[in-house]
Enzyme design. Structure first.
Site, PDB file in Angstrom:
ATOM      1  N   HIS A 179      63.653  59.463  28.905  1.00 28.12           N
ATOM      2  CA  HIS A 179      62.609  60.183  29.627  1.00 28.12           C
ATOM      3  C   HIS A 179      61.264  59.775  29.037  1.00 28.12           C
ATOM      4  CE1 HIS A 179      60.815  63.106  32.161  1.00 28.12           C
ATOM      5  NE2 HIS A 179      60.868  64.160  31.372  1.00 28.12           N
ATOM      6  N   ASP A 200      59.883  68.313  24.814  1.00 26.46           N
ATOM      7  CA  ASP A 200      58.872  67.245  24.846  1.00 26.46           C
ATOM      8  C   ASP A 200      58.614  66.665  23.459  1.00 26.46           C
ATOM      9  OD1 ASP A 200      58.749  67.634  27.540  1.00 26.46           O
ATOM     10  OD2 ASP A 200      56.957  68.891  27.483  1.00 26.46           O
ATOM     11  N   ASP A 211      61.166  64.328  38.756  1.00 21.32           N
ATOM     12  CA  ASP A 211      60.369  65.415  38.189  1.00 21.32           C
ATOM     13  C   ASP A 211      59.559  66.070  39.327  1.00 21.32           C
ATOM     14  OD1 ASP A 211      58.829  66.994  36.306  1.00 21.32           O
ATOM     15  OD2 ASP A 211      59.305  65.497  34.786  1.00 21.32           O
ATOM     16  N   ASP A 258      57.316  76.906  25.462  1.00 20.84           N
ATOM     17  CA  ASP A 258      57.063  75.515  25.828  1.00 20.84           C
ATOM     18  C   ASP A 258      56.364  74.859  24.640  1.00 20.84           C
ATOM     19  OD1 ASP A 258      56.217  73.131  26.898  1.00 20.84           O
ATOM     20  OD2 ASP A 258      55.440  74.000  28.753  1.00 20.84           O
ATOM     21  N   ASP A 292      63.450  73.395  34.445  1.00 26.06           N
ATOM     22  CA  ASP A 292      62.457  73.186  33.394  1.00 26.06           C
ATOM     23  C   ASP A 292      61.593  74.451  33.306  1.00 26.06           C
ATOM     24  OD1 ASP A 292      61.428  71.392  31.497  1.00 26.06           O
ATOM     25  OD2 ASP A 292      59.799  70.783  32.807  1.00 26.06           O
ATOM     26  N   ARG A 340      65.932  73.617  29.991  1.00 27.70           N
ATOM     27  CA  ARG A 340      65.161  73.416  28.764  1.00 27.70           C
ATOM     28  C   ARG A 340      65.270  74.631  27.851  1.00 27.70           C
ATOM     29  NH1 ARG A 340      58.936  71.827  29.150  1.00 27.70           N
ATOM     30  NH2 ARG A 340      58.712  74.062  29.434  1.00 27.70           N
TER      31      ARG A 340
END
Ligand SMILES: *[C@@H]1O[C@H](CO)[C@@H](O)[C@H](O)[C@H]1NC(C)=O
Ligand SMILES: *[C@@H]1O[C@H](CO)[C@@H](O)[C@H](O)[C@H]1NC(C)=O
Ligand SMILES: *[C@@H]1O[C@H](CO)[C@@H](O)[C@H](O)[C@H]1NC(C)=O
Ligand SMILES: *[C@@H]1O[C@H](CO)[C@@H](O)[C@H](O)[C@H]1NC(C)=O
Length: 934
Positions: free
Chosen positions: A684, A626, A437, A279, A550, A610
Site C-alpha cells: 500500500h 499508516d 481507496d 487514527d 477504514d 483498521r
C-alpha cells in the site's frame, strides 16, 4: 488515510493547521492526551502513590462483608459484597469458575445511581460461558478458597479484599496486592464530597483543590471540553505476577513484544501503555501511545508456566507496568516511589542486569464495570485457546485473501486497474486482489460508484473474476450529510446515527465534509447496514467485490485526538466514552455480516478493518495502519503483528514497503521478503508516492521481489493449514519464539525473529546494507535452510549470510511442509495443482516409510466426500527428504493398485543429504499408499 491538498480538503488542512499547529505535509498528526492531562489516569496514579507512600501502613479500604459470601450453581459461582470502608459504598463481587482453567471476576456497584455500562459483554463474548464445579471450596471468615483441581486454586481474602490465583500453592496472579483497587462510585455533583487533605502544618482539614478534583465534572483538552455528565466513574486494579519477569500483549502499540516498564526501571516509558483507538497517522515508534486497535489481554510468562488476564472493558484504558528486582529492598522501593511522587514519574537509571523477581501491573479504565477473565494456561498456546474460546474463533479466511494484495491510495479508474492487472501477468508476478481507496465513490458517498472513472463496474469485476482475482473496495462509517444521498436519508429518518447530548445527530468532518456516524450498537442499524451490501441495494456489485473498513476508530478530522468526543450518545443512551474501543469492531461485524448474507448460500467474507477490539478476529484481518517507508517501521512490524497474534487476532499485517514516503530499493526488497512471512500480505502507498507496483522497480530488485512473492505462493498450502489451525485453536500462524519454545529463556525477549507455524523460523533483515545476520537457533532441534537445505545443528546464536538475495528462513527438523511450486497468476489458479512435500528429518527418525493419514474429523460425512470427489486429481508430484545421511538404493511406492511395489526415480544430493523423489503421483485424497526408502 490522510488529508491531501485537493478540492475541499485544502480547507480541512487549513483547519487542522490552525488546530494543532504541527502539520507536516498537511497530515493529521494529532496532539495526544497524557496521563497527566487525563483526569481518571492522573487520579489513579495519584491514588497508587498515596497508598505506596504509606509503606507498610498501606492498606486497601475495600473489605468483604462478613457472611455475605454465598456459593451457588454447584459452587461454580461465588457472590459476596465488598465495602469501601472509607465511604461505606457497597460493591458486588462475582467469581465464576469456567471450563478449561479459566475464572471470571466481576465487580460492580451494588446500588449505583444508574446502571454502569456492561452491555459490551454480548458484543465481545462469542460463546456461551461454561461454568464448572470446582473440586473443593472452603469458606472462612478471613479467607475463602476455591480449588479448581489438584494444582490450581484461588483464594479470596476479606480484610482487606485481595485475590490470589495459585498453582501448586504458589500465587501466580494477585489482585489488589498493592492496594490500588479503586472504583469511583457514581454520584451527583451535589452530593459529591471533595477529597479532604490534611495540611501538615495546620490542624485544619482543607479541601483538595488540586488536579485531583478539577477534572471530575468537566475536562478540557486543547479547545475541547468533555462535560462528563456522570462525573468520575473509573475502575482500577493492580494485578501482580509474582515470579514473572516478562509480560506481553495489550495491542496495539508501536512497542516491543516484551512489554516495558512505565514507572521507573531501565529504559522505562514515562507514560502508561494506553488503549484508546485512534487514527494514528504516521505514528512514532517505541512509544506506549495508543494506535488503531485495543485488545486488553496480557500474558505473563516464565519457564515453567504462562498465565493471562483479559480485562474486558471497552472504555479508555491505561496500564502501568513495573518490575521488582532482587536488589530492591522494601525500604528502597518505598523511597523510590516517594521520589516519583515528588518529581512526577521518572526514568530510573537502574542496573538492567539485576534479576527481575516479579512484574506488577496497574490497570485503569474510564467507566463501566470490572470484568476480568483469568487464564491459568499453563502454556502460551493454552492461554490463546482459553481466550478465543470466550471471544470467538479467528475467522477461516477465503483462500484468495492469503495471497498477495496490491493496493494504492488511489488507483484512479477502470483502465488503470486493468492495466495493472495485465502488467502483473506480463511480468509473471502473481497477485490475488486489487484494491480501491475512497476515490472510486461518487463524492465519498459509500455504496456508489463514480461513473466517470468506473463506467461499468460489473464489467471490471467480471474481467477480474475470469482471472480468479478479486477487487476490494473501501467503505467507512461516516455518512455524508446530503439529502440527495439515499443512505443519509434512510439513516437520518430511522435514527441510526450517533447523537450529540442535545439529541441531534452528531455532525463532524471526514472525507465527505460534514458527516454523521452510523451507530453500530443499534441492532436495527446493524441489520440495515448489512442489507446495504445486497446486490440489489449496492448496485453494480457482484460476489467479486470484497470489503475494507477504514476510519472506524472512528477517525474524525476535527475531533479531539482525531476521534469522537466522549459525551456523544449511542443507542440505549450510553455515552461514547463507555464503548469507544468497541466501535470499530461493531462496524467490522456489520460489514462482514452484509458480505456473508448477500448470497443465498453464505460465503466466507473478506473484510479488512483498521480499528479493532477483543473479538475482531471473528470478522477478518486488521493491519497496523499508516506506517512509514523506513527501516524502523519495517522492524516494528514484527513485534506489532506478533502481539496482535497472541491477542487472538492472528490475521494481521503491515503496509508492505510503507504507506508514507518513498522506500529505497533495498528497503523495498527487504520489506517484500519479510511480508511473505506475515499473515496479511498487502502493498500500500500514499496518493503522492511514486508508483511502485513490483514490476516497475529496477533490477535486481524486481527479480528478487518476484522471487519472494513466488515463495509466498508456493507456501500457500502451508499458510492455509496454519489459518485452519488458528481457527480451531487460536494459535497464531506467525508466532513469537517463546510461544513455540516456552522453556528457552533467551527467547523470552526475542522479537527480531519468529516462527511461521511450528515448522519455519524466519529472521527478518531490517538494517540497511546487511550482508549477514545473527539467528538464535533453539536447542535440541535441527534446522534446514529452506532454500539451500543446508543443515544447522549448533544451538544458540549463529551468524548466517544474508545478502540481499537471501531471506534467512529455516525448516525445523521433524516437520513436513507442503508447497505448490508451479508458478501461477493467483491463489485460485493453483487450487488443483499438485503438491511438493518437504520432509525435514530429526536425528531420531526410525522408520524409512513415508505414509499418508487422513486427519479429517468426519471423513465419511457428505462434506468430506463431496470435497474429495471434486479434488480427485490432487496429487503429490515430488517429495524431498532433508537430512538423509546415506544414499538409499530404492524408493519404493506401495499402493493397492500396484503389485508388489513400484520403484520411483530419485536424486540424492550427498552434500546436504537431500533425497528428491520424483513423480510418485500419489493421491492426497486416497491415502492408501506409502513410500519406503531403502
Ligand atoms: C476546536 O478547534 C478546531 C479547529 O479550529 C475546530 O474545528 C473545532 O470545532 C474546535 N472544537 C470546539 C469544540 O470548539
Ligand atoms: C469522478 O471521477 C472523475 C475522474 O477521476 C473526477 O474528475 C470527478 O471529480 C469525480 N467525481 C466525483 C463526484 O467524485
Ligand atoms: C513404520 O512403517 C510401517 C509401514 O508403513 C508402519 O506399519 C509402522 O507403523 C511404522 N512404524 C512406526 C514406528 O511409525
Ligand atoms: C496421476 O494420478 C492421477 C490420479 O490418481 C491419474 O488420473 C493420472 O493418470 C496419474 N498420472 C500419471 C502420469 O501417472
Amino acid at each position: 488515510m490522510l488529508l491531501n491538498l485537493t478540492s475541499h480538503r485544502a480547507t480541512l488542512c487549513l483547519v487542522t493547521i490552525l488546530m494543532w499547529g504541527t502539520m507536516v505535509d498537511c497530515l493529521i498528526k494529532a496532539k495526544l492526551r497524557t496521563c497527566g492531562t487525563t483526569g481518571f489516569c492522573y487520579r489513579n496514579r495519584a491514588f497508587a502513590d498515596d497508598i505506596t507512600s504509606l509503606g507498610t501502613d498501606a492498606h486497601s479500604p475495600y473489605t468483604i462483608i462478613q457472611d455475605s459470601i454465598l456459593f451457588s450453581e454447584g459452587n461454580s459461582h461465588l457472590h459476596a459484597d465488598i465495602e469501601n470502608t472509607n465511604n461505606k459504598i457497597l460493591f458486588t463481587l462475582d467469581v465464576t469458575i469456567l471450563q478449561d482453567n479459566t475464572a471470571r471476576v466481576q465487580i460492580n456497584e451494588k446500588t449505583p445511581l444508574h446502571q454502569r455500562y456492561d452491555d459490551h459483554a454480548r458484543h465481545t463474548l462469542d460463546n456461551p460461558l461454561r461454568p464448572v464445579s470446582p473440586s473443593q471450596v472452603q469458606k472462612g471468615g478471613e479467607k475463602t478458597m476455591i480449588a479448581l483441581d489438584d494444582t490450581r486454586a484461588l483464594v479470596i481474602y476479606s480484610q482487606p479484599f485481595k485475590m490470589e490465583f495459585l498453582v501448586d500453592n504458589v500465587p501466580v496472579i494477585i489482585f489488589n496486592d498493592r492496594s490500588f483497587f479503586n472504583i469511583e462510585h457514581l454520584r451527583t455533583k451535589a452530593n459529591h464530597k471533595p477529597k479532604m487533605i490534611k495540611e501538615p502544618s495546620s490542624p485544619d482539614v482543607m479541601q483538595d483543590t488540586t488536579k485531583l478534583e478539577s477534572t471530575m465534572w468537566a475536562e478540557r483538552f486543547v479547545n475541547w471540553t468533555d462535560p462528563k455528565p456522570n462525573g468520575p466513574e473509573s475502575i482500577a486494579l493492580d494485578i501482580s505476577f509474582p515470579g514473572f519477569s516478562h509480560v506481553y500483549g495489550i495491542p496495539s502499540h508501536a512497542s516491543n513484544l516484551d512489554l516495558k516498564e512505565t514507572r521507573g526501571g531501565p529504559n522505562a516509558y514515562l507514560e502508561p501503555y494506553r488503549l484508546f483507538n485512534r487514527d494514528a497517522y504516521m505514528y512514532d515508534l517505541d512509544t506506549p501511545f495508543p494506535l488503531y486497535g485495543s485488545v486488553p489481554i496480557m500474558y505473563a510468562h516464565r519457564k515453567d508456566i504462562s498465565v493471562g488476564v483479559f480485562w474486558m472493558n471497552p472504555s479508555e484504558t491505561w496500564i502501568d507496568v513495573t518490575k521488582t528486582r532482587s536488589k530492591d529492598k522494601k525500604a528502597s522501593s518505598t523511597s523510590k516511589t516517594a521520589l516519583h511522587k515528588m518529581f512526577g514519574y521518572g526514568n530510573d537509571k537502574m542496573d538492567d542486569s539485576t534479576a527481575v523477581t516479579g512484574t506488577q501491573t496497574h490497570w485503569f479504565s474510564e467507566s463501566g464495570v470490572l470484568d476480568i477473565f483469568v487464564f491459568f494456561g499453563p502454556t502460551p498456546k493454552d492461554i490463546v485457546r482459553q481466550y478465543v474460546s470466550l471471544t470467538g474463533a479467528p475467522m477461516m479466511p477465503p483462500l484468495f485473501s492469503i495471497g498477495y494484495h496490491q493496493c494504492r491510495y488511489n488507483y484512479g479508474d477502470e483502465e488503470e486497474i486493468l492495466d495493472i492487472d495485465n502488467s502483473f501477468d506480463k511480468n509473471e508476478i502473481p497477485y490475488d486482489v486489487i484494491w480501491l481507496d475512497v476515490d472510486y465513490t461518487d463524492g465519498y458517498k459509500y455504496f456508489t460508484w463514480n461513473k466517470t472513472s468506473f463506467p461499468d463496474p460489473l464489467r471490471l469485476q467480471k474481467q477480474l473474476e475470469d482471472k480468479g482475482r478479486k477487487i476490494v473496495i473501501i467503505i467507512d462509517p461516516h455518512i455524508k450529510r446530503s439529502n440527495a444521498y439515499r443512505l443519509y436519508r434512510e439513516a437520518e429518518r430511522a435514527d441510526y446515527f450517533i447523537k450529540s447530548p442535545s439529541g441531534d445527530d452528531f455532525v463532524a468532518v471526514s472525507w465527505p465534509g460534514p458527516s454523521s456516524w452510523v451507530d453500530y450498537t443499534n441492532p436495527n442499524a446493524i441489520n440495515w447496514w448489512a442489507r446495504q451490501f445486497a446486490f440489489d441495494s449496492f448496485t453494480e456489485t457482484s460476489e467479486n467485490v470484497q470489503l475494507w473498513n477504514d476510519m472506524n476508530e472512528p477517525s474524525i478530522f476535527n475531533g479531539p485526538e482525531t476521534t469522537m468526543e466522549k459525551q456523544m450518545v449511542h443507542f440505549g443512551g450510553w455515552e461514547h466514552r463507555d464503548l469507544h474501543n468497541l466501535y470499530g469492531m461493531l462496524m467490522h461485524r456489520a460489514t462482514a455480516k452484509g458480505i456473508r448474507e448477500r448470497t443465498a448460500i453464505p460465503k466466507r467474507p473478506f473484510v479488512l478493518a483498521r480499528s479493532f477490539y477483543a473479538g475482531s478476529q471473528r470478522y477478518g484481518p486488521v493491519w497496523t495502519g499508516d506506517n512509514i517507508a523506513d527501516w524502523g517501521h519495517l522492524a516494528a512490524s514484527t513485534p506489532m503483528i506478533l502481539t496482535n497474534g497472541i491477542s487472538g487476532i492472528p490475521f494481521s499485517g503491515a503496509d508492505i514497503t510503507g504507506f508514507i514516503h518513498e522506500p529505497s530499493m533495498e528497503l523495498f526488497t527487504r520489506w517484500y521478503q519479510i511480508g511473505i512471512y506475515q499473515p496479511f500480505f498487502r502493498a500500500h502507498s500514499r496518493y503522492d508516492s511514486e508508483y511502485r507496483e513490483p514490476y516497475l522497480v529496477a533490477e535486481p530488485f524486481q527479480t528478487l521481489t518476484r522471487a519472494a512473492i513466488h515463495r509466498r505462493y508456493a507456501l500457500l498450502p502451508y499458510w492455509y493449514t496454519l489459518f485452519y489451525n488458528a481457527y480451531r485453536t487460536g494459535t497464531p500462524m506467525m508466532r513469537p519464539m517463546f510461544f513455540e519454545f516456552p522453556e528457552e529463556e533467551p527467547l523470552f525477549t526475542e522479537e527480531d525473529q519468529f516462527m511461521v507455524g511450528d515448522a519455519i523460523l524466519v529472521k527478518p533483515i531490517t538494517t540497511e546494507g546487511a550482508v549477514s545476520t545473527n539467528v538464535y537457533f533453539p536447542r535440541n532441534e535441527i534446522w534446514y535452510d529452506v532454500e539451500t537445505y543446508f543443515c544447522i545443528t549448533t544451538p544458540g546464536h549463529t551468524t548466517v549470510a544474508a545478502p540481499l538475495e537471501k531471506i534467512p528462513a529455516y525448516q525445523r527438523g521433524g516437520t513436513i511442509i507442503p508447497y505448490r511450486e508451479r508458478p501461477r497468476r493467483s491463489a485460485n489458479a493453483m487450487q488443483l495443482d499438485p503438491f511438493t512435500l518437504v520432509a525435514a528429518l530429526t536425528t531420531k527418525y526410525t522408520n524409512n516409510t513415508f505414509s499418508c493419514v487422513s486427519l479429517h474429523e468426519d471423513p465419511t460425512g457428505t462434506d468430506a466426500t463431496d470435497f474429495a470427489q471434486s479434488h480427485q486429481v490432487l496429487t503429490i508430484e515430488r517429495i524431498r527428504i532433508l537430512g538423509l545421511k546415506t544414499q538409499p538404493t530404492h524408493a519404493r511406492l506401495y499402493a493397492p493398485d500396484i503389485r508388489p511395489y513400484k520403484d520411483l526415480p530419485f536424486d540424492y544430493d550427498n552434500i546436504n543429504g537431500v533425497l528428491s523423489v520424483g513423480k510418485p503421483n500419489v493421491s492426497v485424497i486416497d491415502c492408501r499408499w506409502s513410500i519406503v526408502v531403502v
